[in-house]
Design a protein around this motif. Structure first.
Motif, PDB file in Angstrom:
ATOM      1  N   GLY A  53       0.788  -1.224   0.000  1.00 11.77           N
ATOM      2  CA  GLY A  53       0.000   0.000   0.000  1.00 11.77           C
ATOM      3  C   GLY A  53       0.819   1.272   0.000  1.00 11.77           C
ATOM      4  N   HIS A  54       2.149   1.163   0.121  1.00 11.28           N
ATOM      5  CA  HIS A  54       2.978   2.361   0.179  1.00 11.28           C
ATOM      6  C   HIS A  54       2.821   3.233  -1.073  1.00 11.28           C
ATOM      7  N   THR A  55       2.838   2.599  -2.235  1.00  7.33           N
ATOM      8  CA  THR A  55       2.752   3.376  -3.469  1.00  7.33           C
ATOM      9  C   THR A  55       1.393   4.039  -3.617  1.00  7.33           C
ATOM     10  N   ALA A  56       0.320   3.325  -3.266  1.00  3.82           N
ATOM     11  CA  ALA A  56      -1.018   3.918  -3.347  1.00  3.82           C
ATOM     12  C   ALA A  56      -1.118   5.148  -2.451  1.00  3.82           C
ATOM     13  N   GLU A  57      -0.581   5.055  -1.236  1.00  6.24           N
ATOM     14  CA  GLU A  57      -0.601   6.201  -0.334  1.00  6.24           C
ATOM     15  C   GLU A  57       0.241   7.349  -0.880  1.00  6.24           C
ATOM     16  N   MET A  58       1.431   7.028  -1.382  1.00  9.05           N
ATOM     17  CA  MET A  58       2.310   8.081  -1.861  1.00  9.05           C
ATOM     18  C   MET A  58       1.724   8.794  -3.073  1.00  9.05           C
ATOM     19  N   LEU A  59       1.111   8.064  -3.980  1.00  9.60           N
ATOM     20  CA  LEU A  59       0.499   8.707  -5.145  1.00  9.60           C
ATOM     21  C   LEU A  59      -0.680   9.581  -4.728  1.00  9.60           C
ATOM     22  N   SER A  60      -1.370   9.209  -3.647  1.00  9.07           N
ATOM     23  CA  SER A  60      -2.432  10.068  -3.117  1.00  9.07           C
ATOM     24  C   SER A  60      -1.847  11.376  -2.593  1.00  9.07           C
ATOM     25  N   ILE A  61      -0.683  11.276  -1.965  1.00  2.00           N
ATOM     26  CA  ILE A  61      -0.003  12.476  -1.467  1.00  2.00           C
ATOM     27  C   ILE A  61       0.465  13.343  -2.628  1.00  2.00           C
ATOM     28  N   VAL A  62       1.091  12.710  -3.624  1.00  2.92           N
ATOM     29  CA  VAL A  62       1.586  13.455  -4.782  1.00  2.92           C
ATOM     30  C   VAL A  62       0.438  14.140  -5.519  1.00  2.92           C
ATOM     31  N   ASN A  63      -0.712  13.503  -5.507  1.00  2.76           N
ATOM     32  CA  ASN A  63      -1.860  14.035  -6.237  1.00  2.76           C
ATOM     33  C   ASN A  63      -2.301  15.408  -5.730  1.00  2.76           C
ATOM     34  N   VAL A  64      -2.050  15.695  -4.438  1.00  2.00           N
ATOM     35  CA  VAL A  64      -2.478  16.974  -3.875  1.00  2.00           C
ATOM     36  C   VAL A  64      -1.347  18.006  -3.848  1.00  2.00           C
ATOM     37  N   LEU A  65      -0.162  17.631  -4.330  1.00  4.86           N
ATOM     38  CA  LEU A  65       0.936  18.586  -4.391  1.00  4.86           C
ATOM     39  C   LEU A  65       0.689  19.627  -5.475  1.00  4.86           C
ATOM     40  N   GLN A  66       1.275  20.804  -5.287  1.00  2.00           N
ATOM     41  CA  GLN A  66       1.300  21.794  -6.352  1.00  2.00           C
ATOM     42  C   GLN A  66       2.334  21.326  -7.376  1.00  2.00           C
ATOM     43  N   LYS A  67       1.860  20.840  -8.505  1.00  2.00           N
ATOM     44  CA  LYS A  67       2.744  20.182  -9.453  1.00  2.00           C
ATOM     45  C   LYS A  67       3.826  21.106 -10.004  1.00  2.00           C
ATOM     46  N   ASP A  68       3.506  22.394 -10.157  1.00  2.00           N
ATOM     47  CA  ASP A  68       4.506  23.312 -10.686  1.00  2.00           C
ATOM     48  C   ASP A  68       5.556  23.680  -9.654  1.00  2.00           C
TER      49      ASP A  68
END
Length: 226
Positions: A53-68
């Motif tokens: 589940g580490h990757t699923a959690e991390m991608l959820s975190i990345v999803n809310v980052l300011q991508k720029d």
């Protein structure tokens, strides 16, 4: 050896020790404090992925980052982890294909790292693989030069964070390490989290359960990321 030579060597040794103590004190003082950057400057970000589940959690975190702001992004997973980088690639491709996406800074990188110890591997043989993993981790950190490292529990994050912290101590490169403990950890930290908390290596340490925050007061309660 001449007394003057001994005196010179002692002086140089004392000077080196003093400089090292000053540097370590400086790093310890600034660890955990907000990093400063220009408002328009993006941050090279390393994202450590893990199986389960580490990757699923991390991608959820990345999803809310300011991508720029957190760009370019580099994803790192264990050499034997065949799924995590594929999921990250699919996610990054979805960003590029999004009509609302305006962030095109350099694209994402995807790298694999040797594990320190495989499941079931003997502790004797893991000594050699740990040395290899540390050398490989240092090469990755030097190559990617991350300004921010995001991790949430996989064992592969330990050599990466340790190498980044070592470079911080010697003044080579400053990386802000942000650790988010897995949601599966309700009453106690994972081994990775425990090491990063106790040493301490992480600049920001988040947990997802109030009980953990009470047990480890230097952590911050982040709520649920999933």
């Amino acid at each position: 050896m001449e007394p003057d030579s001994l005196c010179t060597i002692s002086y140089v040794f004392a000077l080196i020790i003093s400089l090292l103590v000053i540097r370590v004190t400086y790093v310890l003082y600034w660890t955990g404090r907000p990093f400063k950057r220009a408002p328009t400057t993006s941050l090279r970000t390393m994202i450590v992925l893990g199986s389960g589940g580490h990757t699923a959690e991390m991608l959820s975190i990345v999803n809310v980052l300011q991508k720029d702001k957190y760009a370019p992004r580099s994803y790192v997973a264990a050499l034997t982890d065949n799924m995590s980088l594929q999921k990250a690639q699919v996610y990054e491709e979805s960003l590029l294909n999004s009509e609302n996406n305006v962030e095109k800074k350099g694209g994402a990188q995807f790298m694999q790292i040797y594990r320190s110890r495989e499941v079931g591997q003997s502790y004797i043989t893991s000594i050699g693989t740990t040395i290899v993993a540390i050398i490989h981790a240092m090469w990755i950190v030097l190559k990617l030069r991350p300004q921010v490292i995001l991790c949430n529990g996989p064992g592969t994050c330990i050599p990466l964070c340790a190498c980044a912290y070592l470079l911080k101590l010697v003044g080579w490169r400053w990386s802000t390490i942000i650790y988010i403990e897995s949601i599966a950890r309700v009453k106690k930290l994972s081994l990775s989290g425990f090491l990063l908390y106790k040493l301490p290596l992480a600049d920001q340490f988040f947990v997802q359960w109030p009980l953990l925050q009470q047990k480890f007061p230097r952590s911050q309660y982040a709520g649920r990321v999933m």
